[in-house]
Design an enzyme around this catalytic site. Sequence first.
Site, PDB file in Angstrom:
ATOM      1  N   CYS A   2      -9.085   6.523  -4.541  1.00 25.59           N
ATOM      2  CA  CYS A   2      -9.285   8.141  -4.961  1.00 25.59           C
ATOM      3  C   CYS A   2      -9.910   8.763  -3.786  1.00 25.59           C
ATOM      4  O   CYS A   2     -10.822   7.905  -2.949  1.00 25.59           O
ATOM      5  CB  CYS A   2     -10.294   8.121  -6.045  1.00 25.59           C
ATOM      6  SG  CYS A   2      -9.746   7.573  -7.733  1.00 25.59           S
ATOM      7  N   ARG A  27      -5.284   7.864  -0.155  1.00 24.68           N
ATOM      8  CA  ARG A  27      -6.126   7.009  -0.964  1.00 24.68           C
ATOM      9  C   ARG A  27      -5.461   7.327  -2.730  1.00 24.68           C
ATOM     10  O   ARG A  27      -6.095   6.541  -3.454  1.00 24.68           O
ATOM     11  CB  ARG A  27      -7.678   7.717  -1.191  1.00 24.68           C
ATOM     12  CG  ARG A  27      -8.176   7.294   0.108  1.00 24.68           C
ATOM     13  CD  ARG A  27      -9.543   7.848   0.258  1.00 24.68           C
ATOM     14  NE  ARG A  27     -10.485   7.108   1.010  1.00 24.68           N
ATOM     15  CZ  ARG A  27     -11.279   6.434   0.659  1.00 24.68           C
ATOM     16  NH1 ARG A  27     -11.563   6.052  -0.563  1.00 24.68           N
ATOM     17  NH2 ARG A  27     -12.086   5.511   1.571  1.00 24.68           N
ATOM     18  N   TRP A  74      -6.271   8.078  -7.900  1.00 25.49           N
ATOM     19  CA  TRP A  74      -5.246   6.786  -7.970  1.00 25.49           C
ATOM     20  C   TRP A  74      -5.971   6.279  -9.366  1.00 25.49           C
ATOM     21  O   TRP A  74      -7.070   5.634  -9.315  1.00 25.49           O
ATOM     22  CB  TRP A  74      -5.528   5.787  -6.871  1.00 25.49           C
ATOM     23  CG  TRP A  74      -4.663   4.518  -7.211  1.00 25.49           C
ATOM     24  CD1 TRP A  74      -3.395   4.408  -6.741  1.00 25.49           C
ATOM     25  CD2 TRP A  74      -4.779   3.306  -7.535  1.00 25.49           C
ATOM     26  NE1 TRP A  74      -2.691   3.376  -7.019  1.00 25.49           N
ATOM     27  CE2 TRP A  74      -3.726   2.666  -7.767  1.00 25.49           C
ATOM     28  CE3 TRP A  74      -6.213   2.741  -8.308  1.00 25.49           C
ATOM     29  CZ2 TRP A  74      -3.539   1.249  -8.059  1.00 25.49           C
ATOM     30  CZ3 TRP A  74      -5.960   1.544  -8.652  1.00 25.49           C
ATOM     31  CH2 TRP A  74      -4.881   0.671  -8.482  1.00 25.49           C
ATOM     32  N   ASN A  98     -15.260   8.054  -7.074  1.00 26.67           N
ATOM     33  CA  ASN A  98     -14.143   6.926  -6.463  1.00 26.67           C
ATOM     34  C   ASN A  98     -14.538   5.559  -6.912  1.00 26.67           C
ATOM     35  O   ASN A  98     -16.048   5.303  -6.644  1.00 26.67           O
ATOM     36  CB  ASN A  98     -13.913   7.083  -4.948  1.00 26.67           C
ATOM     37  CG  ASN A  98     -13.290   5.984  -4.189  1.00 26.67           C
ATOM     38  OD1 ASN A  98     -13.935   5.750  -3.016  1.00 26.67           O
ATOM     39  ND2 ASN A  98     -12.342   5.152  -4.876  1.00 26.67           N
ATOM     40  N   GLY A  99     -14.043   4.927  -7.489  1.00 27.04           N
ATOM     41  CA  GLY A  99     -14.369   3.382  -7.914  1.00 27.04           C
ATOM     42  C   GLY A  99     -14.419   3.137  -9.377  1.00 27.04           C
ATOM     43  O   GLY A  99     -13.548   3.726  -9.949  1.00 27.04           O
ATOM     44  N   GLU A 479       6.526 -11.050   3.960  1.00 29.63           N
ATOM     45  CA  GLU A 479       6.373  -9.660   4.290  1.00 29.63           C
ATOM     46  C   GLU A 479       7.797  -8.666   3.843  1.00 29.63           C
ATOM     47  O   GLU A 479       7.668  -7.692   3.312  1.00 29.63           O
ATOM     48  CB  GLU A 479       6.283  -9.352   5.625  1.00 29.63           C
ATOM     49  CG  GLU A 479       6.059  -7.991   6.188  1.00 29.63           C
ATOM     50  CD  GLU A 479       5.033  -7.088   5.421  1.00 29.63           C
ATOM     51  OE1 GLU A 479       4.447  -7.648   4.612  1.00 29.63           O
ATOM     52  OE2 GLU A 479       5.088  -5.928   5.992  1.00 29.63           O
ATOM     53  N   LYS A 483       7.638  -5.723   1.214  1.00 26.18           N
ATOM     54  CA  LYS A 483       8.086  -4.518   1.556  1.00 26.18           C
ATOM     55  C   LYS A 483       9.159  -4.050   0.783  1.00 26.18           C
ATOM     56  O   LYS A 483       9.317  -2.715   0.326  1.00 26.18           O
ATOM     57  CB  LYS A 483       8.748  -4.312   3.305  1.00 26.18           C
ATOM     58  CG  LYS A 483       8.472  -3.427   3.936  1.00 26.18           C
ATOM     59  CD  LYS A 483       7.188  -3.348   4.777  1.00 26.18           C
ATOM     60  CE  LYS A 483       5.925  -3.534   3.916  1.00 26.18           C
ATOM     61  NZ  LYS A 483       4.515  -3.528   4.560  1.00 26.18           N
ATOM     62  N   GLU A 486       7.771  -2.796  -2.811  1.00 25.94           N
ATOM     63  CA  GLU A 486       6.963  -1.723  -3.106  1.00 25.94           C
ATOM     64  C   GLU A 486       7.642  -0.372  -2.767  1.00 25.94           C
ATOM     65  O   GLU A 486       7.194   0.352  -3.357  1.00 25.94           O
ATOM     66  CB  GLU A 486       5.809  -2.034  -2.286  1.00 25.94           C
ATOM     67  CG  GLU A 486       5.858  -1.697  -0.364  1.00 25.94           C
ATOM     68  CD  GLU A 486       4.609  -1.871   0.262  1.00 25.94           C
ATOM     69  OE1 GLU A 486       4.664  -2.515   1.294  1.00 25.94           O
ATOM     70  OE2 GLU A 486       3.564  -1.402  -0.309  1.00 25.94           O
ATOM     71  N   HIS A 502      13.194 -26.691  -4.667  1.00 21.78           N
ATOM     72  CA  HIS A 502      12.273 -26.841  -5.686  1.00 21.78           C
ATOM     73  C   HIS A 502      12.104 -25.938  -6.596  1.00 21.78           C
ATOM     74  O   HIS A 502      10.914 -25.907  -7.502  1.00 21.78           O
ATOM     75  CB  HIS A 502      10.873 -27.436  -5.073  1.00 21.78           C
ATOM     76  CG  HIS A 502      10.838 -28.385  -3.929  1.00 21.78           C
ATOM     77  ND1 HIS A 502      11.025 -29.651  -4.389  1.00 21.78           N
ATOM     78  CD2 HIS A 502      10.900 -28.228  -2.728  1.00 21.78           C
ATOM     79  CE1 HIS A 502      11.126 -30.445  -3.041  1.00 21.78           C
ATOM     80  NE2 HIS A 502      10.998 -29.596  -2.012  1.00 21.78           N
ATOM     81  N   LYS A 602      -2.846   4.088  -0.304  1.00 29.36           N
ATOM     82  CA  LYS A 602      -2.844   3.456   1.075  1.00 29.36           C
ATOM     83  C   LYS A 602      -4.207   2.514   1.132  1.00 29.36           C
ATOM     84  O   LYS A 602      -3.965   1.762   1.800  1.00 29.36           O
ATOM     85  CB  LYS A 602      -2.756   4.450   2.155  1.00 29.36           C
ATOM     86  CG  LYS A 602      -2.794   4.113   3.622  1.00 29.36           C
ATOM     87  CD  LYS A 602      -1.366   3.604   3.866  1.00 29.36           C
ATOM     88  CE  LYS A 602      -1.353   3.077   5.333  1.00 29.36           C
ATOM     89  NZ  LYS A 602      -0.313   1.984   5.540  1.00 29.36           N
TER      90      LYS A 602
HETATM   91  C1  F6R Z   1       1.604  -3.111   1.939  1.00 28.09           C
HETATM   92  C2  F6R Z   1       0.547  -2.702   2.131  1.00 28.09           C
HETATM   93  C3  F6R Z   1      -0.561  -3.347   1.420  1.00 28.09           C
HETATM   94  C4  F6R Z   1      -1.864  -3.410   2.436  1.00 28.09           C
HETATM   95  C5  F6R Z   1      -2.990  -4.072   1.795  1.00 28.09           C
HETATM   96  C6  F6R Z   1      -4.209  -4.076   2.656  1.00 28.09           C
HETATM   97  O1  F6R Z   1       2.808  -2.580   2.779  1.00 28.09           O
HETATM   98  O2  F6R Z   1       0.351  -1.767   2.909  1.00 28.09           O
HETATM   99  O3  F6R Z   1      -0.213  -4.669   1.127  1.00 28.09           O
HETATM  100  O4  F6R Z   1      -1.600  -4.230   3.449  1.00 28.09           O
HETATM  101  O5  F6R Z   1      -3.383  -2.955   0.627  1.00 28.09           O
HETATM  102  O6  F6R Z   1      -4.705  -2.725   3.370  1.00 28.09           O
HETATM  103  P1  F6R Z   1      -5.650  -2.780   4.391  1.00 28.09           P
HETATM  104  O7  F6R Z   1      -4.954  -3.423   5.533  1.00 28.09           O
HETATM  105  O8  F6R Z   1      -5.863  -1.436   4.636  1.00 28.09           O
HETATM  106  O9  F6R Z   1      -7.068  -3.520   4.126  1.00 28.09           O
END
Ligand code: F6R
Length: 607
Positions: A2, A27, A74, A98-99, A479, A483, A486, A502, A602
């Site tokens: 948020c 956020r 969020w 926020n929180g 990764e 990717k 998500e 396994h 994000k």
């Molecule tokens: C995936 C992604 C998240 C962030 C994670 C950590 O594409 O972006 O998995 O990598 O939330 O975020 P930061 O790097 O801001 O601590």
Amino acid sequence: MCGIVGILGKGPVAWPLVEALRRLEYRGYDSAGIATIEKGRIERVRAPGKLMHLSQKLTGLDLQGTAGIGHTRWATHGVPNETNAHPHIAGHVAIVHNGIIENYRDLKAELMAEGVVFETQTDTEAVAHLLSRELKAGAKPVDAVRHVLARLEGAFALAILFEGDGDMLIGARRGPPLAVGHGDGEMYLGSDAIALAPFTNKLTYLEDGDWAVLTRGGVTIYDASGAKVSRDISHTQASSMLVDKGNYRHFMAKEIAEQPEVIGHTLGDYVDFTQRKVRLEGLAFDWKQLDRLTITACGTAYLAGLAAKYWFEKLARLPVEVDVASEFRYREAPLPKNGLAIVISQSGETADTLAALRYCKSQGQHTAAVVNVPESTIARESDVVFRTFAGPEIGVASTKAFTCQLTVLICLAAAAGKARGFLNAKDEEELISALIETPRHIHEILRGEAHIKEIARKLSAARDVLYLGRGINFPVALEGALKLKEISYIHAEGYAAGELKHGPIALVDENMPVVVIAPRDALYDKTLSNMEEVAARGGQIVLMTDASGAQANEGRNFDVITVPKSHPLVSPLLYAIPIQLLAYHAAVFMGTDVDQPRNLAKSVTVE
Ligand code: F6R
């Protein structure tokens, strides 16, 4: 998560609040709302969904209030509908949060026993009612806040508006960040510098536990004990320009395409291009004296940390522990006396990563942060900051921040190897030369995007996708799966190729695409054997390899993505790119909201 904002302005604040929220949308984007004081009364406008829905609602209104607060959400407690959208109002108080208020159930029960009726499912509403109860009992706003803060448990940043007072905002911080902005006869509160950049570059970052009483004349700050404190004003570098997509359809596409440039920029800080040597300044610790390295991070940043484990162990013979921060923070891991803890974070605000950093500090570790946002809490609380120069990353899925993290980490591992006597000048030159070539190699991969897009079209029809990699490319496989899931919502798993038999091989049938990351390095033959096990069971192979690996598989019924040959240790920086492009185009084919995928944000400032 948020984003929160508050403004005491000279003119109407409704649209400036929206402008700040636009910058905080990374956020959370489940709902948004503002409250302003109109002719002495609190007026609230909220809308579910993206900020544009709030903007549409505001367009028909003529709000003139010069004091207000805003929120982009969020959802943590309660579905993301209009009722649960912030601000929350009780009596003469409006609040954005926020929180998480961890003891809200107890507080709610206490208030309900007194006959208070709750309208929402949020934890935040309890705080609004507590404040209202204090005001009704005759407390002044400042005392009401002081009393209520003492009752709250959890992590929060708050901005509070009082109906009776158009010249007061109160902000409080325990956990998530909050900054006070100083204008000319105007004052601001915001989750970060970017939100306030259009209005002021003079900021005071509240410290953990601080709360601040703002009037247009200035700010009074109290610490957690209630004592008045003075905090510095700093000048932020955050740009007031909103980053745009340029000619790209999505921020993610633009950010993928920016990688040659930002990796080059990042290398510029860690590498001497002429001497082909790693260059590191201002270290507060001696690599030679370290017994162990502890790396913590979340999500994609954690996967960069996992790649770093391979690099530090290989190049510097330094034992490394890598953990996801949410596990590490409560494990009470014993840490060596002379250890170094590195946290990795794009935003520098991730709650679990910050908690891990604080734990490491409390255990006497040297601390270092690999961060993209230099004014973030993690950057400010670490002993040493190793910046990534990815620039603002707006797409929720991390792309250029990830490869810049990899760039910094491989340089750190090389520096450690050199200092500890395990990387000689020739090997250093070879490694750094390969790194210097990376931007050019990535350009080459980007030129093959149309081919990758065609493969992504096939992936977009799959229900599940498996990614396999070995050694330094195992984190890349993880990764790739992260990717894809998500942003396209296709189920995907990353596996160490040798682990396949396994368990996960049971999943493989003719409907299962399997992406195999296999540059022709020392582990190539092993990975290829694992790939054959998949092919024998009908799995559709997407092979990512270099020209010689591609040649060796000519005539097979595989989709092949050819990646330029490089130093074996540098391959994650290159193979990350087709992995991102596959996920991006699969998501575009699926028609998802690529830059703001469902349920995500994000910056994750709740645990
Ligand atoms: C995936 C992604 C998240 C962030 C994670 C950590 O594409 O972006 O998995 O990598 O939330 O975020 P930061 O790097 O801001 O601590």
